[in-house]
Design an enzyme around this catalytic site. Structure first.
Site, mmCIF file in Angstrom:
data_model
loop_
_atom_site.group_PDB
_atom_site.id
_atom_site.type_symbol
_atom_site.label_atom_id
_atom_site.label_comp_id
_atom_site.label_asym_id
_atom_site.label_seq_id
_atom_site.Cartn_x
_atom_site.Cartn_y
_atom_site.Cartn_z
ATOM 1 C CD GLN A 211 -3.139 0.440 -2.437
ATOM 2 O OE1 GLN A 211 -4.039 0.033 -1.698
ATOM 3 N NE2 GLN A 211 -2.216 -0.352 -2.911
ATOM 4 C CG LEU B 224 -1.926 11.213 3.799
ATOM 5 C CD1 LEU B 224 -1.760 10.116 4.833
ATOM 6 C CD2 LEU B 224 -1.654 12.580 4.413
ATOM 7 C CE LYS C 105 5.784 6.459 -8.533
ATOM 8 N NZ LYS C 105 7.246 6.652 -8.661
ATOM 9 N N GLY D 16 -5.898 1.621 7.161
ATOM 10 C CA GLY D 16 -4.497 1.726 7.528
ATOM 11 C C GLY D 16 -3.932 3.121 7.416
ATOM 12 N NE ARG E 271 -3.212 16.689 4.166
ATOM 13 C CZ ARG E 271 -2.601 17.265 5.176
ATOM 14 N NH1 ARG E 271 -3.233 17.404 6.326
ATOM 15 N NH2 ARG E 271 -1.379 17.720 5.049
ATOM 16 N N GLY F 268 -7.800 2.101 -0.514
ATOM 17 C CA GLY F 268 -7.397 0.741 -0.856
ATOM 18 C C GLY F 268 -8.458 -0.092 -1.531
ATOM 19 C CD GLU F 269 -10.879 -2.931 1.431
ATOM 20 O OE1 GLU F 269 -11.436 -4.030 1.475
ATOM 21 O OE2 GLU F 269 -10.649 -2.238 2.438
ATOM 22 N N GLY G 50 -8.960 6.946 3.027
ATOM 23 C CA GLY G 50 -8.493 5.665 2.506
ATOM 24 C C GLY G 50 -8.926 5.412 1.075
ATOM 25 C CB THR H 139 -0.914 0.021 1.231
ATOM 26 O OG1 THR H 139 -0.104 -0.017 2.416
ATOM 27 C CG2 THR H 139 -1.854 -1.169 1.235
#
Length: 753
Positions: free
Chosen positions: A650, A642, A645, A523, A640, A716-717, A714, A482
């Site tokens: 992701q 972070l 890239k 995370g 936001r 990731g999904e 987040g 990640t």
């Protein structure tokens, strides 16, 4: 209290930055769990049951034990008892997190094919594998249930699902009255095949006892969760267990929960008094780490002529294991997606001869939103309303389930920017009208949403500043692709006012400050909040030391007016000095601070989710039944960002995962044997580079002051969610035919399946 200037924060966070582990990964320097080999390491191999239900009647291990290099054969006949029962808990709970409440090899009972019934330990992997083939295991088989059709008549409504996280039934308003009020009703059944995780690194653990303390190198998303689970099952204090996961080769949910292998490796290591390495084979990954269950969803959507939704009824049927009430929460986010006064969601389960299903990337959201978003597309077609416009007409600024305001949303901007960038409004809405040679060309879109999960315990990090200007940020979290290491560096640098290149990230070790398993796209929010808290505390410590120092140019200054940038503390239009000067003057080699962040509770007064819009263009060959995705666009509002890239990577990976979900991925059950029929990378189809279209990812960055200190929600999904529906809707637009089963196969396109 000092603050970080906005321009300094912007310079460090948000910008694209390479992953902290990039060089180690591409040069081969990164070490994975199966690559650790303490002196004297031996190897364990698991043997799976050959029947789907019944019991082991006998194990003849004599020939295996006589084989060269064999140290032990362990089974229910000689494996020591556990100190505690496994607890099926989400790994966000900050407690032990077993993947299922069943632990193998405690009795002769067989619950599912592939269930571990024996473990062979030998001095080499090859010898362990050979000895495993020499075991003679007798079985008494019983009738089994493994498919939807076999279990349908025995289904029941569970009280709770998803490791007890969600209710088995939800609702608001009066659905029957809402459907009666509707001018148009779409009623459709959607079926989705079972899916299995296939990360590049299979599950593996290396266990080593030394002076009563256990060290486990485990391929896990949550080192702390592994530590707590193994300690509980073995009956030892967590302080006597160290878990290391310095490099993890992908997970996607397969390593979110803690399965049997790290505990079995520890038990074997104690038995043979040597370090033991246990790696799950690729075929065993299909029966060792959970899966996304086969499921059937019936959704009924009613609307007025103007497109206003009046009711949604959403029911799901799926198999669960003999011991746990598990279903991925496919009905949860569809219930919260649109302003609709009447909603009913009901899960039905049946006991099947399978291991407990588990988290799989976008667990529930990917499948539930496929059903809802294809129904919304069909509704738009029947009403003669543009699909984007239909969604905008039912947009809600509050969570329809709780009535709470969203902490932030940005979905309107995602729709509008996505439609403009994709050229959506230039499309002919009539299906089957656009061609490219012999290819039929279609476009489709869908909404994407993923909840913001919060950890249930404090998140901790430590940041240390050295006198030479370098800094170190530390947490126990795992890095499984990640880019969390880069985010740690950027967040610490932003708070301290230094370059991210001056910060080292250390992670993947329970000897470091505790953070939750990086699951549920939580995370980045949890870890960045902990690092931010620690780095902010360290910055304030340094400022306070400077203003109290008579030899400092900042002596007597108001700490609230002190700013930091370029490794210096200063007052605008006044004096300042560097961290290095201050530390050296005080004869200090370094300074450090421990930060702890408490996530907001469930009563925080807001609802939180990440939203987005997905668009896809496909080509369909009507003669060969081929579907080729030509381009994909996703516009997301993740709060936001972070690291632009890694966040973009992701989301792109998630969108391509959605392509696999739509067109390729399916694990097929052989009902006669009760075994997965295609448990290999040769037979389980996954997208490859040749399948990848042009993929474009854009951000609609919104400010969120509620979810955590940095406003991170987040990514990731959420990239997975909506992708399969957008593709399926595009196939309908190309062909004029509606496809409600996933994956959309060649046979289905040709009308033969």
């Amino acid at each position: 209290m000092s603050t970080v200037p906005q321009e300094t924060r912007a310079a460090q966070t948000g910008r694209p930055m390479d992953r902290a582990d990039a060089r180690a990964k591409v040069t081969g320097a990164a070490r994975y769990s199966a690559e650790y080999a303490p002196p004297g390491t031996v190897h364990a191999v698991l043997v799976g049951a050959e029947i789907a239900a019944g019991e082991v009647t006998g194990i003849d291990a004599q020939e295996a034990l006589r084989s060269d290099g064999v140290l032990a054969v362990l089974s229910h006949l000689n494996l020591p008892p556990l100190a505690a029962e496994p607890h099926l808990l989400p790994s966000l709970a900050g407690a032990s997190a077993s993947g299922q409440s069943f632990f193998p090899m405690r009795d002769a009972r067989v619950h599912y094919a592939g269930q571990p019934v024996a473990m062979v330990v030998a001095d080499t992997l090859e010898r362990a594998g050979h000895a495993a083939s020499l075991l003679r295991i007798g079985y008494r088989g019983e009738p089994h249930v493994t498919t939807l059709e076999e279990g349908r008549e025995h289904s029941y409504e569970p009280e709770r699902i998803f490791a007890g996280f969600m209710p088995g039934r939800m609702g608001r308003g009066d659905v029957e009255a809402g459907l009666a009020e509707a001018d148009v009703v779409v009623d459709a059944v959607h079926r989705m095949s079972a899916n299995h995780h296939n990360p590049i690194e299979t599950a593996a653990a290396t266990a080593h006892w030394e002076d009563g303390r256990l060290t486990v190198h485990d391929s896990t998303q949550g080192p702390t969760a592994t530590r707590l689970t193994v300690a509980e099952l073995l009956g030892i204090p967590p302080s006597q267990v160290r878990v290391v996961a310095t490099a993890v080769g992908g997970s996607f949910g397969s390593k979110a929960m803690i399965w049997a292998h790290p505990t079995l490796a520890a038990m074997a290591a104690r038995h043979v008094r040597a370090p033991v390495k246990l790696s799950v084979t690729r075929e065993q990954m299909f029966t060792a780490c959970g899966h996304r269950e086969e499921q059937e969803q019936r959704i009924t959507v009613g609307a007025r002529r103007d497109g206003t939704l009046t009711a949604i009824r959403h029911h799901k049927l799926s198999p669960t294991s003999p011991f746990d009430d598990w279903a991925e929460p496919s009905l949860e986010m569809p219930a919260r997606m649109y302003a609709c006064p009447n909603h009913e969601g009901v899960y039905r389960l049946f006991r099947a001869n399978t291991m407990t299903p588990a988290f799989m990337r976008a667990p529930g959201e990917a499948s539930g939103m496929f059903a809802l978003e294809t129904a919304m597309d069909e509704l738009a077609s029947q009403l003669g309303i543009d699909p984007v416009d239909l969604r905008l007409r039912n947009h809600s600024d509050t969570d329809p389930t709780s009535g709470l305001p969203w902490s932030s949303k940005g979905l309107r901007e995602c729709y509008e920017r996505g439609a403009q960038m994709f050229g959506w409004h230039d499309r002919d809405p009539v299906p089957g009208t656009r061609t490219d040679g012999h290819w039929l060309v279609g476009t489709g879109m869908a909404s994407a949403v993923y909840p913001v999960y919060q950890a249930m315990n404090p998140q901790r990090a430590r940041v240390r500043l050295h006198a030479d200007g370098r800094a170190v940020a530390e947490t126990a979290c795992a890095e499984f692709g990640t880019g969390v290491g880069a985010v740690m560096r950027q967040v610490a640098a932003a708070a301290l006012g230094i370059d991210a290149e001056q910060v080292e990230a250390r992670y993947g070790d329970t000897d470091l400050p505790t953070t939750v398993a990086a699951v549920g796209s939580a995370g980045s929010g949890a870890i960045s909040a902990a690092v931010h808290t620690a780095a902010t505390a360290l910055r304030e410590q340094m400022v306070e030391r400077a203003v109290a120092d008579p030899d400092s140019p900042l002596h007597g200054a108001d700490p609230a007016r002190v700013e930091v940038a370029g490794g210096r503390m200063f007052v605008r239009d006044g004096g300042g000095e560097s961290y290095t000067d201050l530390l050296r003057r005080h004869m200090m080699f370094d300074a450090e601070a421990l930060g702890s962040w408490d996530p907001p509770g469930s009563d925080a007064g807001f609802a939180a989710a990440t939203f987005g819009a997905q668009f896809a263009e496909v080509g369909v060959d009507p003669d060969l039944g081929l579907v080729r995705v030509r381009r994909m666009l996703g516009v997301f509002a993740p709060g936001r960002v972070l690291n632009a890239k890694t966040a973009r990577s992701q989301l792109m990976g998630g969108m391509l995962w959605g392509l696999g979900h739509a067109l390729l991925e399916a694990t097929r059950m052989d009902p006669d044997s009760g075994r997965w029929a295609n448990a290999s990378m040769g037979d389980y189809l996954l997208p490859v580079n040749a399948d990848a279209p042009e993929v474009r990812v854009e951000f609609a960055e919104v400010e969120d002051r509620m979810v955590n200190p940095l406003g991170v929600k987040g990514v990731g999904e959420v990239g997975v969610v909506g992708a399969s529906a957008a593709i399926a809707n595009a196939v309908h637009h190309a062909t004029g035919r509606r496809f409600r089963d996933l994956p959309i196969t060649v046979e289905a396109v040709l009308g033969r399946g």
